[in-house]
Design a protein around this motif. Structure first.
Motif, PDB file in Angstrom:
ATOM      1  N   ASN A 229       0.834  -1.209   0.000  1.00 57.84           N
ATOM      2  CA  ASN A 229       0.000   0.000   0.000  1.00 57.84           C
ATOM      3  C   ASN A 229       0.865   1.254   0.000  1.00 57.84           C
ATOM      4  O   ASN A 229       0.601   2.223  -0.728  1.00 57.84           O
ATOM      5  CB  ASN A 229      -0.934  -0.017   1.206  1.00 57.84           C
ATOM      6  CG  ASN A 229      -1.961  -1.135   1.114  1.00 57.84           C
ATOM      7  OD1 ASN A 229      -2.389  -1.492   0.023  1.00 57.84           O
ATOM      8  ND2 ASN A 229      -2.342  -1.698   2.244  1.00 57.84           N
ATOM      9  N   GLN A 230       1.900   1.252   0.834  1.00 55.81           N
ATOM     10  CA  GLN A 230       2.801   2.395   0.876  1.00 55.81           C
ATOM     11  C   GLN A 230       3.568   2.518  -0.432  1.00 55.81           C
ATOM     12  O   GLN A 230       3.843   3.620  -0.911  1.00 55.81           O
ATOM     13  CB  GLN A 230       3.776   2.249   2.054  1.00 55.81           C
ATOM     14  CG  GLN A 230       4.724   3.424   2.225  1.00 55.81           C
ATOM     15  CD  GLN A 230       3.992   4.725   2.494  1.00 55.81           C
ATOM     16  OE1 GLN A 230       3.046   4.762   3.270  1.00 55.81           O
ATOM     17  NE2 GLN A 230       4.425   5.806   1.851  1.00 55.81           N
ATOM     18  N   LEU A 367       0.354  -7.989  -6.459  1.00 58.06           N
ATOM     19  CA  LEU A 367       0.331  -9.400  -6.055  1.00 58.06           C
ATOM     20  C   LEU A 367       0.490  -9.532  -4.544  1.00 58.06           C
ATOM     21  O   LEU A 367      -0.219 -10.314  -3.900  1.00 58.06           O
ATOM     22  CB  LEU A 367       1.453 -10.171  -6.773  1.00 58.06           C
ATOM     23  CG  LEU A 367       1.277 -10.374  -8.282  1.00 58.06           C
ATOM     24  CD1 LEU A 367       2.527 -11.010  -8.877  1.00 58.06           C
ATOM     25  CD2 LEU A 367       0.058 -11.246  -8.575  1.00 58.06           C
ATOM     26  N   LEU A 368       1.435  -8.757  -3.989  1.00 54.66           N
ATOM     27  CA  LEU A 368       1.657  -8.816  -2.552  1.00 54.66           C
ATOM     28  C   LEU A 368       0.438  -8.320  -1.792  1.00 54.66           C
ATOM     29  O   LEU A 368       0.047  -8.888  -0.771  1.00 54.66           O
ATOM     30  CB  LEU A 368       2.888  -7.983  -2.186  1.00 54.66           C
ATOM     31  CG  LEU A 368       3.347  -8.041  -0.726  1.00 54.66           C
ATOM     32  CD1 LEU A 368       3.613  -9.475  -0.294  1.00 54.66           C
ATOM     33  CD2 LEU A 368       4.599  -7.193  -0.526  1.00 54.66           C
ATOM     34  N   SER A 369      -0.184  -7.263  -2.335  1.00 56.15           N
ATOM     35  CA  SER A 369      -1.400  -6.741  -1.694  1.00 56.15           C
ATOM     36  C   SER A 369      -2.517  -7.780  -1.731  1.00 56.15           C
ATOM     37  O   SER A 369      -3.253  -7.950  -0.745  1.00 56.15           O
ATOM     38  CB  SER A 369      -1.839  -5.463  -2.405  1.00 56.15           C
ATOM     39  OG  SER A 369      -3.017  -4.953  -1.837  1.00 56.15           O
ATOM     40  N   HIS A 370      -2.622  -8.488  -2.875  1.00 58.77           N
ATOM     41  CA  HIS A 370      -3.637  -9.542  -2.997  1.00 58.77           C
ATOM     42  C   HIS A 370      -3.382 -10.654  -1.978  1.00 58.77           C
ATOM     43  O   HIS A 370      -4.317 -11.135  -1.312  1.00 58.77           O
ATOM     44  CB  HIS A 370      -3.619 -10.100  -4.415  1.00 58.77           C
ATOM     45  CG  HIS A 370      -4.601 -11.223  -4.645  1.00 58.77           C
ATOM     46  ND1 HIS A 370      -5.970 -11.033  -4.586  1.00 58.77           N
ATOM     47  CD2 HIS A 370      -4.404 -12.546  -4.919  1.00 58.77           C
ATOM     48  CE1 HIS A 370      -6.584 -12.190  -4.799  1.00 58.77           C
ATOM     49  NE2 HIS A 370      -5.654 -13.112  -4.999  1.00 58.77           N
ATOM     50  N   ASN A 373      -4.303  -9.512   1.398  1.00 62.10           N
ATOM     51  CA  ASN A 373      -5.759  -9.535   1.598  1.00 62.10           C
ATOM     52  C   ASN A 373      -6.235 -10.942   1.924  1.00 62.10           C
ATOM     53  O   ASN A 373      -7.097 -11.134   2.792  1.00 62.10           O
ATOM     54  CB  ASN A 373      -6.469  -9.016   0.350  1.00 62.10           C
ATOM     55  CG  ASN A 373      -6.304  -7.517   0.168  1.00 62.10           C
ATOM     56  OD1 ASN A 373      -6.063  -6.799   1.132  1.00 62.10           O
ATOM     57  ND2 ASN A 373      -6.411  -7.044  -1.066  1.00 62.10           N
ATOM     58  N   ILE A 374      -5.680 -11.925   1.184  1.00 62.42           N
ATOM     59  CA  ILE A 374      -6.041 -13.325   1.452  1.00 62.42           C
ATOM     60  C   ILE A 374      -5.627 -13.704   2.869  1.00 62.42           C
ATOM     61  O   ILE A 374      -6.396 -14.315   3.623  1.00 62.42           O
ATOM     62  CB  ILE A 374      -5.377 -14.259   0.423  1.00 62.42           C
ATOM     63  CG1 ILE A 374      -5.962 -14.004  -0.982  1.00 62.42           C
ATOM     64  CG2 ILE A 374      -5.557 -15.720   0.824  1.00 62.42           C
ATOM     65  CD1 ILE A 374      -5.282 -14.787  -2.076  1.00 62.42           C
ATOM     66  N   ILE A 375      -4.386 -13.319   3.221  1.00 60.85           N
ATOM     67  CA  ILE A 375      -3.883 -13.633   4.559  1.00 60.85           C
ATOM     68  C   ILE A 375      -4.732 -12.952   5.625  1.00 60.85           C
ATOM     69  O   ILE A 375      -5.043 -13.531   6.661  1.00 60.85           O
ATOM     70  CB  ILE A 375      -2.408 -13.210   4.678  1.00 60.85           C
ATOM     71  CG1 ILE A 375      -1.527 -14.098   3.781  1.00 60.85           C
ATOM     72  CG2 ILE A 375      -1.925 -13.281   6.124  1.00 60.85           C
ATOM     73  CD1 ILE A 375      -0.101 -13.631   3.660  1.00 60.85           C
ATOM     74  N   GLU A 376      -5.136 -11.708   5.331  1.00 59.42           N
ATOM     75  CA  GLU A 376      -5.958 -10.969   6.284  1.00 59.42           C
ATOM     76  C   GLU A 376      -7.312 -11.654   6.491  1.00 59.42           C
ATOM     77  O   GLU A 376      -7.809 -11.764   7.616  1.00 59.42           O
ATOM     78  CB  GLU A 376      -6.168  -9.538   5.792  1.00 59.42           C
ATOM     79  CG  GLU A 376      -6.934  -8.660   6.776  1.00 59.42           C
ATOM     80  CD  GLU A 376      -7.131  -7.246   6.265  1.00 59.42           C
ATOM     81  OE1 GLU A 376      -7.838  -6.481   6.938  1.00 59.42           O
ATOM     82  OE2 GLU A 376      -6.586  -6.915   5.189  1.00 59.42           O
TER      83      GLU A 376
END
Length: 721
Positions: A229-230, A367-370, A373-376
């Motif tokens: 995000n940053q 990809l990392l954000s996705h 999100n899955i991990i979250e």
């Protein structure tokens, strides 16, 4: 070389000591105004102050030299608008050290400490950046390898303060001496440029400047690679600083239901966020999807709607940068409102060079954000599951503990804390042996080994509370998988009430035992009284037959008295040891009926057998009748003979009673069941009562065998041979 008096210098206070020392030599004659270095924490405020100062100088037709790095996003645009000159360098560290040394140290992960910032380090870290000790260590150690204090030689090295900063950040600190001649050379070069000696920079120098800025920009982005995000915000803000654009839009290309589309991720600055609602912005993104390289847009060279939008927003020139990895179109950058100068062409070329790198960085961020999100989501589910587990864990009626295979507590519920008198944290710091009331660790270690071997164990124990009280418990333990390893889950039930009930029952049983013994004792005494009465009565009887009947009745009464005496003395009030009873009974009868022991021999073979009360009395009476009958009638006329009494237990279910003699035997016409003799009829009836198998053999004497079950399952048979 001496600069004209008309040259004014706006300098960061970082350079004050160094610049004052150079000016004191009299070689430069600058009118210097210092601006606080703490404004680096507030770029927009620094922008406003420089804007104000430059405008003031322009009004009085003074040339201006800027001694700052790229300290706010509009620095380049500001210099061009006011025709000011700036000392070359990205920041103060590069200006002092030179680009080569600065880049080498940056690659090593160095964080530079300037003298002025070192004095105000707490204000910088704690107030401006909001970093407490933990966050400072985490962030600084993640991004940097060491601290380097730049010693300008103008003030005393603050070693105690440097040690404080080192401890606060967890990084080692080194001191580096700065060569003042290099700074002086940079300053002289800027002055020459300002005076027109270096009025036009070469294309090669401009290319190098753009490349340097691009490398710094990409390096800064990579520092945020693990913060998607940053990183997206950084891509937009860095591109804005790199190109001088007024607004930067970063968008992701998405295809939903096989229809191409896009999603605006970042608008920089945030105050222009409403621009994403403009239809023309989405039209620009749609057209960018089909571009293969960066494109310059001017209001008169695009479709009318976009052109009007650009004119209305005062975006005279803009650049669209497609971001694609191979054939995959990832997203786009819109750089809106670029400064109108001759560097745009060079910026376009540089953007085409770094576009692929930006696309890769952006795609990885997505990809990392996705993944995050899955991990979250998974983490949220786990937390919900844990919350439900925790609720069940704590509302259970019994204490529940989880401990390691070695006995260290891992988790406990509220009931366990309440029962043992410890807080949750206190209990987690304890070991099983701290609450086990056993005098040694042997029992506890044995239980742990058994659980690991068998997988489960139920046992009773005593635990010691925090106040030292003993708590009787029943523990149901099971081996479980816990957080990637093995652990033991134990449900601990307080059995204090059960133990109290057990004590009450035990007390009642003892009372019952005492009462039964008293009953047996009194029954025995009553039988003895009856026996005595019969004896007294028989002393007055002259008829031998009647006297014999009295004697037989007295023997029967004494037999039952003897059984109750055995019951009174027995530890088990429900049964008696029949071996001891037979030995006493046969001894009493033998002494009563045998006047000459040398004539009749008595042999006994009795197994150590216990018989229940229900069968002891019938068996005792049977023995009394058979032994009495043998001693009275088997050996008439002072005849010699042998009497054998056996009680055998061939297995755990059967008992065999043998009474045999080698006397005259029974007459053939006598039927045991129909005999007029009370004694023989009693033997038959009592055998049926104990569900025994009666066998009578009258050959070379008389042998009576009764086989009866310990239980009640066999049928009675009567056989005469």
């Amino acid at each position: 070389m001496k600069s004209p008096n008309s040259i004014r210098c706006l300098a960061c206070s970082i350079f004050k000591d160094f610049l004052d020392a150079i000016l004191s030599e009299g070689e430069m004659n600058l009118d210097v105004e210092y601006i606080s270095s703490m404004l680096h924490m507030h770029p927009s405020r620094l922008d406003e102050i420089l804007e104000e100062k430059l405008a003031e100088n322009q009004n009085i037709s003074r040339n201006t030299l800027i001694l700052f790095g790229d300290c706010h996003p509009y620095m380049q645009d500001q210099m061009k608008r006011y025709h000011a000159h700036r000392v070359a360098g990205i920041n103060c560290a590069e200006i002092l050290l030179g680009r080569k040394t600065y880049q080498a140290l940056r690659k090593e992960g160095v964080f530079f400490l300037m003298p002025e910032w070192t004095i105000h380090w707490k204000e910088v870290f704690q107030q401006e950046l909001g970093l407490d000790n933990t966050l400072a260590k985490e962030m600084m150690q993640d991004m940097h390898s060491r601290l380097v204090y730049l010693d300008l030689g103008t003030r005393r090295i603050p070693r105690m303060i440097l040690n404080e900063i080192s401890e606060y950040t967890g990084l080692p600190v080194k001191i580096m001496k700065v060569d003042p001649s290099l700074f002086k050379t940079h300053l002289e070069s800027a002055l020459k440029s300002l005076q027109g000696d270096l009025s036009v920079q070469s294309t090669e120098q401009q290319n190098l400047a753009f490349q340097s800025m691009a490398l710094d920009m990409i390096e800064a982005m990579l520092h945020q690679a693990d913060n998607p995000n940053q990183l997206q915000s950084d891509i937009a803000s860095q591109m804005r600083a790199f190109t001088g654009a007024r607004v930067v839009i970063l968008a992701q290309f998405v295809d939903e239901f096989d229809k191409p589309g896009h999603k605006i991720m970042v608008v920089d600055p945030e105050r222009h966020r409403d621009i994403e609602k403009a239809d023309s912005v989405h039209a620009m993104l749609w057209e960018t999807r089909h571009l293969m390289q960066s494109k310059l847009w001017e209001p008169n060279a695009v479709n009318p709607d976009i052109g009007r939008f650009m004119k209305d927003a005062n975006f005279e020139m803009s650049i669209a940068v497609p971001l694609h990895v191979g054939k995959k179109r990832v997203g786009a950058l819109l750089l809106l409102g670029l400064p109108d100068d001759n560097s745009i062409g060079m910026a376009l070329k540089m953007l085409d060079i770094i576009a692929t790198i930006l696309a890769l960085i952006f795609r990885n961020a997505l990809l990392l954000s996705h993944q995050e999100n899955i991990i979250e989501k998974q983490t949220r589910k786990l937390r919900e599951s844990e919350s439900k587990y925790r609720l069940l864990f704590n509302v259970a009626g019994d204490s529940i503990v989880i401990h390691s295979l070695h006995g260290n507590f891992i988790e406990v519920n509220d009931i366990a804390c309440e029962a043992l008198g410890y807080s949750h944290d206190e209990l987690l710091r304890l070991h099983l042996k701290d609450i086990d009331a056993s005098p040694s660790d042997y029992a506890m270690n044995l239980h742990l080994k058994t659980i690991q071997k068998k997988g489960a164990l139920v046992f009773e124990s005593e635990l010691r509370t925090k106040e030292g009280q003993l708590l009787p418990v029943e523990i149901n333990s099971r081996l479980i998988d816990y957080e990637g390893g093995s652990a033991i889950l134990s449900v601990v039930r307080d059995i204090s009430e059960r133990k109290q009930q057990d004590k009450k029952l035990e007390s009642l049983l003892k009372e019952k035992e005492v009462l039964l013994k008293e009953v047996y004792h009194r029954v025995k005494n009553n039988f003895m009284i009856i026996s005595s009465l019969l004896h007294l009565q028989s002393s007055k009887i002259k008829n031998q037959k009647a006297l014999s009947l009295f004697q037989e009745s007295r023997d029967r009464v004494q037999t039952m008295a003897l059984i109750h005496q055995q019951l009174y003395r027995s530890a088990d009030l429900a049964s008696i040891n029949f071996k001891s009873f037979i030995e006493q009974l046969t001894g009493n009868l033998y002494r009563s009926y045998v006047s000459n022991p040398s004539k009749i021999k008595l042999l006994q073979h009795v197994d150590d057998v216990s018989i229940s009360v229900n069968k002891a009395i019938p068996c005792g009476l049977i023995l009394n009748e058979l032994i009495t009958n043998a001693l009275k009638y088997a050996f008439p006329g002072n005849r010699e003979g042998l009497l054998k009494v056996e009680l055998l237990s061939p297995d755990e279910n059967q008992i065999k009673l043998h009474v045999c003699d080698n006397g005259v035997g029974l007459p053939k016409e006598i039927d045991v069941a129909k005999s007029e003799s009370l004694g023989l009829r009693m033997v038959s009836m009592l055998s049926q009562q104990i569900r025994g198998k009666l066998r009578v053999k009258s050959s070379k004497g008389l042998c009576v065998t009764i086989t009866f079950p310990r239980g009640e399952e066999q049928t009675v048979e009567e056989v005469k041979e």
